[in-house]
Design a protein around this motif. Sequence first.
Motif, PDB file in Angstrom:
ATOM      1  N   GLY A  38       0.821  -1.199   0.000  1.00 29.54           N
ATOM      2  CA  GLY A  38       0.000   0.000   0.000  1.00 29.54           C
ATOM      3  C   GLY A  38       0.860   1.256   0.000  1.00 29.54           C
ATOM      4  O   GLY A  38       2.033   1.232   0.362  1.00 29.54           O
ATOM      5  N   SER A  39       0.263   2.355  -0.398  1.00 28.98           N
ATOM      6  CA  SER A  39       1.000   3.618  -0.474  1.00 28.98           C
ATOM      7  C   SER A  39       1.084   4.298   0.886  1.00 28.98           C
ATOM      8  O   SER A  39       0.151   4.240   1.685  1.00 28.98           O
ATOM      9  CB  SER A  39       0.311   4.560  -1.462  1.00 28.98           C
ATOM     10  OG  SER A  39       0.911   5.839  -1.427  1.00 28.98           O
ATOM     11  N   ALA A  40       2.221   4.939   1.135  1.00 28.56           N
ATOM     12  CA  ALA A  40       2.380   5.774   2.327  1.00 28.56           C
ATOM     13  C   ALA A  40       1.955   7.206   2.051  1.00 28.56           C
ATOM     14  O   ALA A  40       2.009   8.052   2.949  1.00 28.56           O
ATOM     15  CB  ALA A  40       3.827   5.745   2.810  1.00 28.56           C
ATOM     16  N   GLY A  41       1.540   7.489   0.817  1.00 35.29           N
ATOM     17  CA  GLY A  41       1.082   8.838   0.482  1.00 35.29           C
ATOM     18  C   GLY A  41       2.135   9.909   0.674  1.00 35.29           C
ATOM     19  O   GLY A  41       1.811  11.065   0.914  1.00 35.29           O
ATOM     20  N   GLY A  42       3.402   9.525   0.602  1.00 37.64           N
ATOM     21  CA  GLY A  42       4.475  10.497   0.786  1.00 37.64           C
ATOM     22  C   GLY A  42       4.787  10.825   2.226  1.00 37.64           C
ATOM     23  O   GLY A  42       5.655  11.664   2.502  1.00 37.64           O
ATOM     24  N   SER A  43       4.109  10.171   3.175  1.00 37.60           N
ATOM     25  CA  SER A  43       4.314  10.471   4.594  1.00 37.60           C
ATOM     26  C   SER A  43       5.426   9.604   5.171  1.00 37.60           C
ATOM     27  O   SER A  43       5.348   8.374   5.148  1.00 37.60           O
ATOM     28  CB  SER A  43       3.018  10.215   5.369  1.00 37.60           C
ATOM     29  OG  SER A  43       3.252  10.221   6.759  1.00 37.60           O
ATOM     30  N   ALA A  44       6.454  10.252   5.730  1.00 36.45           N
ATOM     31  CA  ALA A  44       7.552   9.507   6.351  1.00 36.45           C
ATOM     32  C   ALA A  44       7.059   8.759   7.594  1.00 36.45           C
ATOM     33  O   ALA A  44       7.502   7.636   7.861  1.00 36.45           O
ATOM     34  CB  ALA A  44       8.684  10.458   6.722  1.00 36.45           C
ATOM     35  N   LYS A  45       6.131   9.355   8.339  1.00 28.68           N
ATOM     36  CA  LYS A  45       5.617   8.697   9.542  1.00 28.68           C
ATOM     37  C   LYS A  45       4.848   7.431   9.185  1.00 28.68           C
ATOM     38  O   LYS A  45       5.008   6.395   9.843  1.00 28.68           O
ATOM     39  CB  LYS A  45       4.710   9.659  10.318  1.00 28.68           C
ATOM     40  CG  LYS A  45       5.448  10.773  11.050  1.00 28.68           C
ATOM     41  CD  LYS A  45       4.484  11.606  11.873  1.00 28.68           C
ATOM     42  CE  LYS A  45       5.222  12.680  12.654  1.00 28.68           C
ATOM     43  NZ  LYS A  45       4.296  13.501  13.482  1.00 28.68           N
ATOM     44  N   ILE A  46       4.008   7.516   8.151  1.00 27.41           N
ATOM     45  CA  ILE A  46       3.257   6.331   7.746  1.00 27.41           C
ATOM     46  C   ILE A  46       4.200   5.277   7.192  1.00 27.41           C
ATOM     47  O   ILE A  46       4.046   4.073   7.468  1.00 27.41           O
ATOM     48  CB  ILE A  46       2.180   6.707   6.713  1.00 27.41           C
ATOM     49  CG1 ILE A  46       1.108   7.576   7.379  1.00 27.41           C
ATOM     50  CG2 ILE A  46       1.550   5.465   6.100  1.00 27.41           C
ATOM     51  CD1 ILE A  46       0.026   8.055   6.434  1.00 27.41           C
ATOM     52  N   ARG A  47       5.202   5.683   6.445  1.00 29.58           N
ATOM     53  CA  ARG A  47       6.180   4.731   5.907  1.00 29.58           C
ATOM     54  C   ARG A  47       6.896   3.996   7.042  1.00 29.58           C
ATOM     55  O   ARG A  47       7.072   2.768   7.007  1.00 29.58           O
ATOM     56  CB  ARG A  47       7.192   5.468   5.030  1.00 29.58           C
ATOM     57  CG  ARG A  47       8.114   4.540   4.240  1.00 29.58           C
ATOM     58  CD  ARG A  47       9.069   5.333   3.360  1.00 29.58           C
ATOM     59  NE  ARG A  47       8.341   6.118   2.369  1.00 29.58           N
ATOM     60  CZ  ARG A  47       8.305   7.449   2.347  1.00 29.58           C
ATOM     61  NH1 ARG A  47       8.954   8.153   3.289  1.00 29.58           N
ATOM     62  NH2 ARG A  47       7.649   8.093   1.420  1.00 29.58           N
ATOM     63  N   THR A  48       7.288   4.736   8.066  1.00 31.01           N
ATOM     64  CA  THR A  48       7.964   4.123   9.213  1.00 31.01           C
ATOM     65  C   THR A  48       7.030   3.172   9.958  1.00 31.01           C
ATOM     66  O   THR A  48       7.431   2.077  10.374  1.00 31.01           O
ATOM     67  CB  THR A  48       8.467   5.222  10.169  1.00 31.01           C
ATOM     68  OG1 THR A  48       9.411   6.044   9.476  1.00 31.01           O
ATOM     69  CG2 THR A  48       9.144   4.615  11.392  1.00 31.01           C
ATOM     70  N   HIS A  49       5.776   3.589  10.119  1.00 29.88           N
ATOM     71  CA  HIS A  49       4.798   2.731  10.795  1.00 29.88           C
ATOM     72  C   HIS A  49       4.567   1.448  10.008  1.00 29.88           C
ATOM     73  O   HIS A  49       4.517   0.353  10.589  1.00 29.88           O
ATOM     74  CB  HIS A  49       3.487   3.485  10.967  1.00 29.88           C
ATOM     75  CG  HIS A  49       2.367   2.637  11.486  1.00 29.88           C
ATOM     76  ND1 HIS A  49       2.241   2.297  12.819  1.00 29.88           N
ATOM     77  CD2 HIS A  49       1.315   2.038  10.850  1.00 29.88           C
ATOM     78  CE1 HIS A  49       1.168   1.541  12.986  1.00 29.88           C
ATOM     79  NE2 HIS A  49       0.593   1.366  11.810  1.00 29.88           N
ATOM     80  N   ARG A  50       4.418   1.551   8.713  1.00 32.00           N
ATOM     81  CA  ARG A  50       4.189   0.366   7.883  1.00 32.00           C
ATOM     82  C   ARG A  50       5.331  -0.630   8.041  1.00 32.00           C
ATOM     83  O   ARG A  50       5.116  -1.843   8.128  1.00 32.00           O
ATOM     84  CB  ARG A  50       4.026   0.776   6.426  1.00 32.00           C
ATOM     85  CG  ARG A  50       2.802   1.637   6.150  1.00 32.00           C
ATOM     86  CD  ARG A  50       2.790   2.118   4.711  1.00 32.00           C
ATOM     87  NE  ARG A  50       2.483   1.002   3.830  1.00 32.00           N
ATOM     88  CZ  ARG A  50       1.249   0.735   3.396  1.00 32.00           C
ATOM     89  NH1 ARG A  50       0.229   1.493   3.753  1.00 32.00           N
ATOM     90  NH2 ARG A  50       1.027  -0.281   2.598  1.00 32.00           N
ATOM     91  N   LYS A  51       6.559  -0.125   8.060  1.00 31.89           N
ATOM     92  CA  LYS A  51       7.714  -1.014   8.210  1.00 31.89           C
ATOM     93  C   LYS A  51       7.726  -1.661   9.588  1.00 31.89           C
ATOM     94  O   LYS A  51       8.054  -2.851   9.731  1.00 31.89           O
ATOM     95  CB  LYS A  51       9.021  -0.256   7.977  1.00 31.89           C
ATOM     96  CG  LYS A  51      10.255  -1.173   8.006  1.00 31.89           C
ATOM     97  CD  LYS A  51      11.515  -0.409   7.696  1.00 31.89           C
ATOM     98  CE  LYS A  51      12.698  -1.361   7.552  1.00 31.89           C
ATOM     99  NZ  LYS A  51      12.913  -2.207   8.751  1.00 31.89           N
ATOM    100  N   ALA A  52       7.361  -0.893  10.618  1.00 28.05           N
ATOM    101  CA  ALA A  52       7.324  -1.449  11.971  1.00 28.05           C
ATOM    102  C   ALA A  52       6.310  -2.580  12.058  1.00 28.05           C
ATOM    103  O   ALA A  52       6.554  -3.612  12.693  1.00 28.05           O
ATOM    104  CB  ALA A  52       6.995  -0.344  12.978  1.00 28.05           C
ATOM    105  N   VAL A  53       5.141  -2.405  11.414  1.00 26.55           N
ATOM    106  CA  VAL A  53       4.131  -3.463  11.404  1.00 26.55           C
ATOM    107  C   VAL A  53       4.657  -4.686  10.665  1.00 26.55           C
ATOM    108  O   VAL A  53       4.538  -5.823  11.148  1.00 26.55           O
ATOM    109  CB  VAL A  53       2.820  -2.958  10.766  1.00 26.55           C
ATOM    110  CG1 VAL A  53       1.836  -4.113  10.568  1.00 26.55           C
ATOM    111  CG2 VAL A  53       2.193  -1.888  11.643  1.00 26.55           C
TER     112      VAL A  53
END
Length: 232
Positions: A38-53
Amino acid sequence: MALSTGQPTPLRGESTTLNDFPDWIYLLREFEALYRHGSAGGSAKIRTHRKAVRDALSKSIAGNPDIVDRPPETKPVIAHLSRALDLGERAAMQGMARALREVQGRLTWEYGYEKVPKSLINKFAYAEILGPRGPVPSDILTLGFVLFAPRTTYPQHSHAGIEESYISVAGAWSENNAAVYAPGSLILNGSGDEHRITTGDIDPCLLAYAWVGPKDALNAPEMKFTPKRKAP
């Protein structure tokens, strides 16, 4: 959401580990795909969260934990589940909806409160899949689903020490009345972020959720409802 305090019981018998239960594995793989592709929409916070999950989920699966026996349990809102799954199978989240349908008879739906607000008794329930009290145990990640009936407002609240994301599986919903989110959308709430969920007028809403945080926070999550502000 708040979680109950009852602990599930380990299964007894020859086949007890995650690798012996393909339906649970397939469902977890759908979570992994959501948080990988899925896309992080350009958000670094969402990208980091996705990787943590993803990292916590991979570690949990690799540990091949013993599946625990959580007796199936329903709540009134489950009358809307079939409709939610039908909607999910028509749209972007069809893989998740189909995998969830395969295990729906084994889900433990609950409220998470000793005293449930009357306004929510018929309106919502959640089912933990992986986590401290899920059928697939983990103390580093919580995954599950929450189902809302149409025309539901889940009150403003926050979680201490837990980073939480929702991904829409079916139905339209809004958070804090800021926008309308469609299936496949991801919303991230950081520790202490206040949020309120409102669902559409016609169809139910099914959300997949992930909680990331310290072991103690996941094992005994605290949810704080925001007091209603008095009118001036």
